[in-house]
Design a protein around this motif. Sequence first.
Motif, PDB file in Angstrom:
ATOM      1  N   ALA A 158       0.839  -1.200   0.000  1.00 42.99           N
ATOM      2  CA  ALA A 158       0.000   0.000   0.000  1.00 42.99           C
ATOM      3  C   ALA A 158       0.873   1.248   0.000  1.00 42.99           C
ATOM      4  CB  ALA A 158      -0.932  -0.005   1.214  1.00 42.99           C
ATOM      5  N   ARG A 159       1.977   1.190   0.740  1.00 48.36           N
ATOM      6  CA  ARG A 159       2.885   2.335   0.792  1.00 48.36           C
ATOM      7  C   ARG A 159       3.521   2.573  -0.557  1.00 48.36           C
ATOM      8  NH1 ARG A 159       4.757   0.594   6.705  1.00 48.36           N
ATOM      9  NH2 ARG A 159       3.119   1.758   7.788  1.00 48.36           N
ATOM     10  N   ALA A 160       3.936   1.476  -1.201  1.00 48.08           N
ATOM     11  CA  ALA A 160       4.569   1.610  -2.519  1.00 48.08           C
ATOM     12  C   ALA A 160       3.571   2.163  -3.534  1.00 48.08           C
ATOM     13  CB  ALA A 160       5.097   0.257  -2.970  1.00 48.08           C
ATOM     14  N   LYS A 161       2.348   1.701  -3.447  1.00 49.65           N
ATOM     15  CA  LYS A 161       1.325   2.084  -4.421  1.00 49.65           C
ATOM     16  C   LYS A 161       0.924   3.550  -4.265  1.00 49.65           C
ATOM     17  CE  LYS A 161      -3.342   1.230  -4.448  1.00 49.65           C
ATOM     18  NZ  LYS A 161      -4.514   0.435  -4.080  1.00 49.65           N
ATOM     19  N   THR A 162       0.828   4.014  -3.021  1.00 50.76           N
ATOM     20  CA  THR A 162       0.270   5.345  -2.786  1.00 50.76           C
ATOM     21  C   THR A 162       1.319   6.396  -2.438  1.00 50.76           C
ATOM     22  OG1 THR A 162       0.001   4.879  -0.433  1.00 50.76           O
ATOM     23  CG2 THR A 162      -1.863   4.362  -1.864  1.00 50.76           C
ATOM     24  N   GLY A 163       2.505   5.960  -2.018  1.00 52.40           N
ATOM     25  CA  GLY A 163       3.490   6.922  -1.539  1.00 52.40           C
ATOM     26  C   GLY A 163       3.121   7.521  -0.194  1.00 52.40           C
ATOM     27  N   LEU A 164       2.153   6.920   0.480  1.00 45.93           N
ATOM     28  CA  LEU A 164       1.723   7.423   1.785  1.00 45.93           C
ATOM     29  C   LEU A 164       2.200   6.478   2.879  1.00 45.93           C
ATOM     30  CD1 LEU A 164      -2.002   8.086   0.814  1.00 45.93           C
ATOM     31  CD2 LEU A 164      -0.261   9.852   1.165  1.00 45.93           C
ATOM     32  N   ASP A 165       2.276   6.992   4.108  1.00 44.54           N
ATOM     33  CA  ASP A 165       2.624   6.127   5.229  1.00 44.54           C
ATOM     34  C   ASP A 165       1.416   5.338   5.708  1.00 44.54           C
ATOM     35  OD1 ASP A 165       5.255   6.813   5.337  1.00 44.54           O
ATOM     36  OD2 ASP A 165       4.900   8.544   6.643  1.00 44.54           O
ATOM     37  N   ASP A 166       0.274   6.004   5.687  1.00 46.64           N
ATOM     38  CA  ASP A 166      -0.970   5.321   6.053  1.00 46.64           C
ATOM     39  C   ASP A 166      -2.127   6.138   5.487  1.00 46.64           C
ATOM     40  OD1 ASP A 166      -1.383   2.849   8.230  1.00 46.64           O
ATOM     41  OD2 ASP A 166      -3.187   4.015   7.851  1.00 46.64           O
ATOM     42  N   ALA A 167      -3.356   5.797   5.911  1.00 50.17           N
ATOM     43  CA  ALA A 167      -4.530   6.322   5.203  1.00 50.17           C
ATOM     44  C   ALA A 167      -4.825   7.803   5.456  1.00 50.17           C
ATOM     45  CB  ALA A 167      -5.759   5.482   5.561  1.00 50.17           C
ATOM     46  N   VAL A 168      -4.390   8.332   6.599  1.00 47.01           N
ATOM     47  CA  VAL A 168      -4.791   9.708   6.928  1.00 47.01           C
ATOM     48  C   VAL A 168      -3.609  10.669   6.861  1.00 47.01           C
ATOM     49  CG1 VAL A 168      -5.748  11.207   8.730  1.00 47.01           C
ATOM     50  CG2 VAL A 168      -6.734   8.942   8.338  1.00 47.01           C
ATOM     51  N   THR A 169      -3.799  11.774   6.154  1.00 45.59           N
ATOM     52  CA  THR A 169      -2.804  12.832   6.058  1.00 45.59           C
ATOM     53  C   THR A 169      -3.368  14.091   6.711  1.00 45.59           C
ATOM     54  OG1 THR A 169      -2.153  11.913   3.924  1.00 45.59           O
ATOM     55  CG2 THR A 169      -1.343  14.129   4.435  1.00 45.59           C
ATOM     56  N   VAL A 170      -2.553  14.756   7.499  1.00 40.96           N
ATOM     57  CA  VAL A 170      -2.983  15.972   8.186  1.00 40.96           C
ATOM     58  C   VAL A 170      -2.195  17.145   7.624  1.00 40.96           C
ATOM     59  CG1 VAL A 170      -3.238  17.104  10.432  1.00 40.96           C
ATOM     60  CG2 VAL A 170      -3.399  14.612  10.263  1.00 40.96           C
ATOM     61  N   ALA A 171      -2.862  18.273   7.438  1.00 48.18           N
ATOM     62  CA  ALA A 171      -2.179  19.437   6.883  1.00 48.18           C
ATOM     63  C   ALA A 171      -2.733  20.731   7.467  1.00 48.18           C
ATOM     64  CB  ALA A 171      -2.334  19.454   5.367  1.00 48.18           C
ATOM     65  N   THR A 172      -1.884  21.752   7.454  1.00 47.69           N
ATOM     66  CA  THR A 172      -2.329  23.076   7.869  1.00 47.69           C
ATOM     67  C   THR A 172      -2.095  24.050   6.729  1.00 47.69           C
ATOM     68  OG1 THR A 172      -0.156  23.634   8.746  1.00 47.69           O
ATOM     69  CG2 THR A 172      -1.721  22.654  10.285  1.00 47.69           C
TER      70      THR A 172
END
Lengths: 317, 330
Positions: B100-114
């Motif tokens: 999943a990490r390789a496919k999405t480039g994300l660490d996990d499902a939720v990203t937080v931003a300001t």
Amino acid sequence: MHSFLEFEKPVADLQGKVHELRSVAGSGEAVEVSGEIERLEKKAEQTLRDLYSRLTPWQKTLVARHPDRPHAADYITGLIEDFTPLAGDRSYAEDAAIIAGIGRFRGRSVAILGQEKGADTQSRLKHNFGMARPEGYRKAVRIMQMAERFSLPVVSFVDTAGAYPGIGAEERGQAEAIARSTDACLALGTANIAVIIGEGGSGGAIAIATANHVAMLEHAIYSVISPEAGASILWRDSARAQDAATNMKITAQDLIQLKVIDEIVEEPLGGAHRAKAIVIDRAGGAIDKALARFDGMSGAEIRAHRRDKFLAIGRSL
Amino acid sequence: MNWINNVVRPKIRGLLQKRDVPENLWIKCPETGEMVFHRDLEANQWVVPNSGHHMRISGSRRLELFFDDGSFEKVKTPEVVADPLKFRDEKRYTDRLRDARAKTGLDDAVTVATGKLRGMDMTAAVQDFAFMGGSLGMAAGEAVLTGMQTAVARKTPFVLFVASGGARMQEGILSLMQMPRTTVGVQMLRDAGLPYIVVFTNPTTGGVTASYAMLGDVHMAEPGALIGFAGPRVIEQTIREKLPEGFQRSEYLLDHGMVDMVVHRHKLPETIARVCSILMKAEVSLPDEEELMTPPREEGEAKVSPELAQGGEASSAAESGTREADGESR
């Protein structure tokens, strides 16, 4: 007599033999069988002890769902004096899947919530097999808020396969009702104690199990999804339920290690259904001890204790 | 020679193909079957121009479209114990996570931003369905909490774009525990008097709906999103009936009082800004009403981001999504 589970067959066989010998002895034939009876009874007990000392997670699932296992109504009858059931969510309906009310527990006034599966066909239908609809959770919220107004602690008996998945339940906001109930547990300014007595099924359970103290019976299960449904998703085969039960870590012994529950209540030999009065009394002892810990604490302190406890889950594994 | 043929050439070819494929990609509208050029879709924020069907959009693109000038800062979220149950189904959970990490480039499902929304300080989080069906595990739960706590610390509203099949089953009970844990976060926002806006996107089911997603001050839903507790297949199997048309879709939830409004993707930033500015009693630079009512202008959104991993996967993700959504949470 009890209905035996399949893995209990060796015990059933031994007890069957004891029964036969007894009838032989009773028929007056001059055979000395009392020694043999005693030996077989001992062996049956030892077999039962062995079986129950190393139940697999799947076997525990079967025990937790045993039809003769004491249900919420049994605990309420056994532990609560002057129990006064209260009905309805004040907006749509009464949902008997969750029994709610007030009463006295060992001298204290308390509010009670309990998921009830029912004991025979008629009562099972009435209680919808313990699967609540939104109204059940909204009633729970109502009772918790009332408990706070009157400074009553809340005791919940958790025993559900899960919240009911149906058109009407979705239509009336099953998800919202569960979320609000968990929210109400966390907002409660009086202590709450949850006892998982059978099946703690997913969101339907957490909605009334978000408590200052969570006790769990020795052979109860508590899980994110039922082993059958988990298997059908993870292995695409509901027949792999045993694997799902094992891998998902659903037993009290696993959950105390994961620090998700606070206490295990020991069951009598051969499971709660073999000695209801004993297990009900033990659960009562656990509730009593847990409630005493929160005596004299302010509402803010009780809330903070609960929040901190849940925030800590998973952070020190 | 062999090395050049076997290793270098395929690599070069791979590079060329990567660039070629998206440019020629036509995507089928799941509603009407119409074929749409992916660039037109991208330019229209993955809303099919004719049918208005809202397709899935990546979390990072979502944040770009939300914050002023597409600029935001990601907030670091806590690391969690990997694979606490040592879980294995047909595959190891650790392998699933790695894929999943390789496919999405994300660490996990939720990203937080300001960042800022119409000049107002804002904290937002987005749940990416592409990452294991947006499922709620320990990492996602911690990230949601981080987002809420960041909003409290910065005294900003908190906007959460949700999408999830429900609990992350490979984390068992620890996944279930994210329901009360995230609810603590909702209470922190409430205690601080800060608006909590939930935007439901397709699909949101299971434990996510039954916890923080249904506890917003204001609930918005993108058109046609599947939103529910039990997945449609589970319900069908339980009651053995066909489900009514439009069941568990955004518009159905609006009719049944579970969301406040169904909002077109193009109108989300303005609508959220308006709601937050009223609740925060703040002045913001909102476009006037007339502008809000006209279809969004093309040029504002026409910048095409180079990596277009989304489109091709949309339909297969939707299928697996249904499966994951269905299974969760009874």
